[in-house]
Design a protein around this motif. Structure first.
Motif, PDB file in Angstrom:
ATOM      1  N   ILE A  20      60.699  15.568  29.020  1.00 53.10           N
ATOM      2  CA  ILE A  20      61.270  16.226  30.199  1.00 53.10           C
ATOM      3  C   ILE A  20      62.510  15.479  30.697  1.00 53.10           C
ATOM      4  O   ILE A  20      63.512  16.091  31.074  1.00 53.10           O
ATOM      5  N   ASN A  21      62.458  14.145  30.683  1.00 50.18           N
ATOM      6  CA  ASN A  21      63.531  13.309  31.218  1.00 50.18           C
ATOM      7  C   ASN A  21      63.732  12.110  30.298  1.00 50.18           C
ATOM      8  O   ASN A  21      63.107  11.065  30.481  1.00 50.18           O
ATOM      9  N   PRO A  22      64.618  12.227  29.293  1.00 47.44           N
ATOM     10  CA  PRO A  22      64.816  11.121  28.342  1.00 47.44           C
ATOM     11  C   PRO A  22      65.346   9.836  28.977  1.00 47.44           C
ATOM     12  O   PRO A  22      65.225   8.765  28.387  1.00 47.44           O
ATOM     13  N   ALA A  23      65.918   9.928  30.180  1.00 49.21           N
ATOM     14  CA  ALA A  23      66.469   8.747  30.842  1.00 49.21           C
ATOM     15  C   ALA A  23      65.433   8.031  31.700  1.00 49.21           C
ATOM     16  O   ALA A  23      65.734   7.024  32.348  1.00 49.21           O
ATOM     17  N   ALA A  67      55.955  -6.482  36.125  1.00 52.07           N
ATOM     18  CA  ALA A  67      56.354  -5.075  36.087  1.00 52.07           C
ATOM     19  C   ALA A  67      57.679  -4.869  36.815  1.00 52.07           C
ATOM     20  O   ALA A  67      58.545  -4.098  36.359  1.00 52.07           O
ATOM     21  N   PHE A  68      57.847  -5.525  37.948  1.00 51.93           N
ATOM     22  CA  PHE A  68      59.092  -5.448  38.709  1.00 51.93           C
ATOM     23  C   PHE A  68      60.268  -5.903  37.845  1.00 51.93           C
ATOM     24  O   PHE A  68      61.319  -5.241  37.781  1.00 51.93           O
ATOM     25  N   GLU A  69      60.103  -7.019  37.160  1.00 50.28           N
ATOM     26  CA  GLU A  69      61.151  -7.509  36.262  1.00 50.28           C
ATOM     27  C   GLU A  69      61.424  -6.510  35.135  1.00 50.28           C
ATOM     28  O   GLU A  69      62.578  -6.276  34.751  1.00 50.28           O
ATOM     29  N   GLY A  70      60.346  -5.927  34.597  1.00 52.47           N
ATOM     30  CA  GLY A  70      60.499  -4.967  33.514  1.00 52.47           C
ATOM     31  C   GLY A  70      61.290  -3.742  33.937  1.00 52.47           C
ATOM     32  O   GLY A  70      62.136  -3.240  33.180  1.00 52.47           O
ATOM     33  N   VAL A  71      61.032  -3.247  35.140  1.00 51.80           N
ATOM     34  CA  VAL A  71      61.777  -2.093  35.645  1.00 51.80           C
ATOM     35  C   VAL A  71      63.264  -2.422  35.767  1.00 51.80           C
ATOM     36  O   VAL A  71      64.131  -1.657  35.329  1.00 51.80           O
ATOM     37  N   LEU A  72      63.569  -3.571  36.365  1.00 46.60           N
ATOM     38  CA  LEU A  72      64.973  -3.935  36.558  1.00 46.60           C
ATOM     39  C   LEU A  72      65.700  -4.081  35.221  1.00 46.60           C
ATOM     40  O   LEU A  72      66.841  -3.628  35.070  1.00 46.60           O
ATOM     41  N   ALA A  73      65.041  -4.712  34.239  1.00 50.13           N
ATOM     42  CA  ALA A  73      65.663  -4.882  32.926  1.00 50.13           C
ATOM     43  C   ALA A  73      65.876  -3.533  32.246  1.00 50.13           C
ATOM     44  O   ALA A  73      66.927  -3.290  31.633  1.00 50.13           O
ATOM     45  N   ALA A  74      64.881  -2.639  32.350  1.00 50.17           N
ATOM     46  CA  ALA A  74      65.006  -1.322  31.720  1.00 50.17           C
ATOM     47  C   ALA A  74      66.082  -0.478  32.397  1.00 50.17           C
ATOM     48  O   ALA A  74      66.804   0.289  31.729  1.00 50.17           O
ATOM     49  N   LEU A  75      66.220  -0.593  33.717  1.00 53.31           N
ATOM     50  CA  LEU A  75      67.289   0.129  34.402  1.00 53.31           C
ATOM     51  C   LEU A  75      68.656  -0.412  34.006  1.00 53.31           C
ATOM     52  O   LEU A  75      69.622   0.358  33.864  1.00 53.31           O
ATOM     53  N   LEU A  76      68.759  -1.723  33.809  1.00 47.93           N
ATOM     54  CA  LEU A  76      70.020  -2.297  33.348  1.00 47.93           C
ATOM     55  C   LEU A  76      70.365  -1.770  31.962  1.00 47.93           C
ATOM     56  O   LEU A  76      71.525  -1.398  31.689  1.00 47.93           O
ATOM     57  N   HIS A  77      69.366  -1.704  31.089  1.00 45.70           N
ATOM     58  CA  HIS A  77      69.586  -1.140  29.753  1.00 45.70           C
ATOM     59  C   HIS A  77      70.046   0.317  29.863  1.00 45.70           C
ATOM     60  O   HIS A  77      70.968   0.745  29.144  1.00 45.70           O
ATOM     61  N   ARG A  78      69.440   1.070  30.770  1.00 47.74           N
ATOM     62  CA  ARG A  78      69.817   2.473  30.925  1.00 47.74           C
ATOM     63  C   ARG A  78      71.244   2.617  31.449  1.00 47.74           C
ATOM     64  O   ARG A  78      71.988   3.526  31.038  1.00 47.74           O
ATOM     65  N   GLU A  79      71.634   1.718  32.349  1.00 49.86           N
ATOM     66  CA  GLU A  79      73.008   1.770  32.853  1.00 49.86           C
ATOM     67  C   GLU A  79      74.008   1.560  31.724  1.00 49.86           C
ATOM     68  O   GLU A  79      75.101   2.131  31.733  1.00 49.86           O
ATOM     69  N   ARG A  80      73.633   0.752  30.760  1.00 50.79           N
ATOM     70  CA  ARG A  80      74.548   0.443  29.652  1.00 50.79           C
ATOM     71  C   ARG A  80      74.531   1.512  28.561  1.00 50.79           C
ATOM     72  O   ARG A  80      75.542   1.733  27.896  1.00 50.79           O
ATOM     73  N   THR A  81      73.371   2.161  28.374  1.00 52.64           N
ATOM     74  CA  THR A  81      73.216   3.067  27.219  1.00 52.64           C
ATOM     75  C   THR A  81      72.862   4.500  27.587  1.00 52.64           C
ATOM     76  O   THR A  81      73.000   5.399  26.746  1.00 52.64           O
ATOM     77  N   GLY A  82      72.364   4.711  28.800  1.00 56.43           N
ATOM     78  CA  GLY A  82      71.886   6.042  29.178  1.00 56.43           C
ATOM     79  C   GLY A  82      70.469   6.328  28.728  1.00 56.43           C
ATOM     80  O   GLY A  82      69.932   7.409  29.010  1.00 56.43           O
ATOM     81  N   GLU A  83      69.829   5.382  28.062  1.00 60.12           N
ATOM     82  CA  GLU A  83      68.495   5.594  27.501  1.00 60.12           C
ATOM     83  C   GLU A  83      67.394   5.109  28.439  1.00 60.12           C
ATOM     84  O   GLU A  83      67.455   3.994  28.948  1.00 60.12           O
ATOM     85  N   GLY A  84      66.391   5.929  28.623  1.00 63.25           N
ATOM     86  CA  GLY A  84      65.158   5.468  29.241  1.00 63.25           C
ATOM     87  C   GLY A  84      64.277   4.838  28.182  1.00 63.25           C
ATOM     88  O   GLY A  84      64.602   4.841  26.995  1.00 63.25           O
ATOM     89  N   GLN A  85      63.147   4.288  28.609  1.00 63.55           N
ATOM     90  CA  GLN A  85      62.227   3.711  27.629  1.00 63.55           C
ATOM     91  C   GLN A  85      60.872   3.455  28.263  1.00 63.55           C
ATOM     92  O   GLN A  85      60.702   3.525  29.484  1.00 63.55           O
ATOM     93  N   LEU A  86      59.919   3.153  27.404  1.00 59.13           N
ATOM     94  CA  LEU A  86      58.565   2.801  27.821  1.00 59.13           C
ATOM     95  C   LEU A  86      58.491   1.292  28.031  1.00 59.13           C
ATOM     96  O   LEU A  86      58.885   0.509  27.170  1.00 59.13           O
ATOM     97  N   VAL A  87      57.981   0.879  29.185  1.00 60.67           N
ATOM     98  CA  VAL A  87      57.747  -0.526  29.495  1.00 60.67           C
ATOM     99  C   VAL A  87      56.247  -0.706  29.669  1.00 60.67           C
ATOM    100  O   VAL A  87      55.642  -0.100  30.552  1.00 60.67           O
ATOM    101  N   GLN A  88      55.633  -1.526  28.836  1.00 61.22           N
ATOM    102  CA  GLN A  88      54.196  -1.772  28.906  1.00 61.22           C
ATOM    103  C   GLN A  88      53.931  -3.180  29.427  1.00 61.22           C
ATOM    104  O   GLN A  88      54.498  -4.154  28.934  1.00 61.22           O
TER     105      GLN A  88
END
Length: 402
Positions: free
Chosen positions: A119-122, A180-201
């Motif tokens: 539904i939302n790849p980002a 988890a807080f750190e994981g969200v921030l890192a994944a959002l930084l990755h998304r800002e650079r690439t536009g990609e969302g991802q799974l963080v476990q």
């Protein structure tokens, strides 16, 4: 309300988590300005009904109050097709989805990563668990004390032959929340650079294990096993004296003093010829006992003054009353106060970080069950009549502060 910009302003987080670790992580995101929408059952999230210490409050118990500030509440019955459809509609424009369901529950509800990423790849999808998404322990209860026990940490302090020593706080929940807080921030930084969302476990077992980076490396890389002593030493991998000691009127904490210097301060002649890095290990129990005997002869304040003058590391042992009133805590502004519409004046720990341009702040206290249901659904494009219909059928719920 302050107009100072915040780092995460403009990001929306859907918080489907319960208890402590997930809600605490989401609250941290809200403190930095994210629009956190707490998705909870129409009867309210579990933590609303489990009052730690019996501190129940007026309409919001203190446990829930402490973990859910800076959030809006949307109460949905996700077991209905209509409720699930509403959540998926919100997912389409969300930035972060956070859940700590038991393994397999997200798939049964149709809100697993694969489904939501389509539904939302980002979307940054955060899945939190007790022991991991799969493996032999995946279905065990992810409770803080049980994870402390499994982690090995309980045997890094205390006496040989005595019961293991759990931490005096919900340590595993807290470190998992931070992870988890750190994981969200890192994944959002990755998304800002690439536009990609991802799974963080994130799982509690790995979080508490990696927190022991130094201790476990001493064992795995250094080959030194945990060896508890006969005396109540505070950490098996630190030389004596190291721990809390009784004084004439209370207790103090003493950490790794130079033994000859300590001997002069407390009048223990046996320490004067000792090598701290040798005898602090080989005579750990004897050093502890001699230190304990000497420190009982004077008051805490007298010893702290004498130890400080000698340049040795020592400090008071506080209870919560002393901590709250400590001059440094007050100087730091560690605790914050705000007005809650139903709970009155609330004093609570604030923020563990400081930003010069984009400070964290409290814009709202913890919400009532479904307090923002109509507001959030209207933002999602539902008409007033559609919202009223969902309320009538019980698919969603709403509570007024009036």
């Amino acid at each position: 309300m302050s107009t100072t910009p915040q780092i995460l302003k403009g990001y929306r987080v859907l918080d489907c988590s319960i208890a402590m670790a997930g809600p605490f992580a989401a609250q941290r995101l809200g403190d930095l300005g994210a629009d956190v929408v707490k998705i909870e059952p129409v009867t309210g999230e579990w933590q609303r009904h489990a009052a730690a210490g019996g501190a129940r409050g007026n309409r919001v118990n203190v446990s829930f109050l402490s973990l859910n500030r800076n959030k809006r509440s949307l109460a949905i019955d996700l077991k209905t097709a209509e409720g699930k459809a509403l959540l998926l509609r919100l997912v389409a424009s969300a930035d972060v989805f956070l859940q700590n369901y038991r393994p397999g529950v997200a798939e049964r509800l149709g809100v697993d990563h694969t489904t939501l990423a389509a539904i939302n790849p980002a979307l940054v999808y955060v899945s939190m668990s007790g022991y991991g998404e799969d493996g032999p322990d995946r279905n065990l209860p992810g409770q803080d004390l049980l994870l402390q026990a499994k982690s090995g940490a309980m045997l890094s302090a205390g006496r040989h032959g005595q019961p293991p020593m759990p931490a005096g706080q919900y340590l595993v929940d807290a470190v998992t929340a931070s992870t988890a807080f750190e994981g969200v921030l890192a994944a959002l930084l990755h998304r800002e650079r690439t536009g990609e969302g991802q799974l963080v476990q994130v799982n509690m077992l790995d979080a508490i294990t990696t927190l022991q980076m130094q201790e476990l490396s001493v064992y795995t890389a250094g080959g030194v096993p945990q060896q508890r002593s006969a005396e109540p030493h505070a950490h098996v991998y630190i030389r004596a004296p190291y721990g809390t000691f009784e004084t004439a009127d209370g207790y103090l904490a003493l950490a790794m003093p130079d033994l000859p210097t300590l001997g002069k301060v407390i009048g223990e002649e046996s320490f004067l010829e000792m090598d701290s890095e040798v005898h602090g290990w080989t005579h750990r129990d004897e050093v502890h006992r001699a230190t304990a005997e000497r420190l009982r002869t004077r008051t805490t304040s007298e010893w702290l003054a004498a130890l400080a003058e000698a340049g040795l590391w020592a400090g008071p042992v506080y209870d919560y009353e002393a901590l709250v009133n400590d001059p440094q805590i007050r100087h730091n502004g560690t605790f914050v106060e705000y007005e809650h519409p139903t709970e009155g004046r609330v004093t609570t720990p604030g923020f563990p970080y400081r930003f010069s341009r984009t400070p964290a702040r409290i814009d709202r206290g913890a919400p009532l069950i479904g307090e923002h249901t109509s507001e959030v659904l209207a933002e999602a494009g539902l008409t007033p009549e559609e919202i009223r219909s969902l309320l009538r059928t019980g698919v969603v719920a709403e509570t007024s502060r009036g």
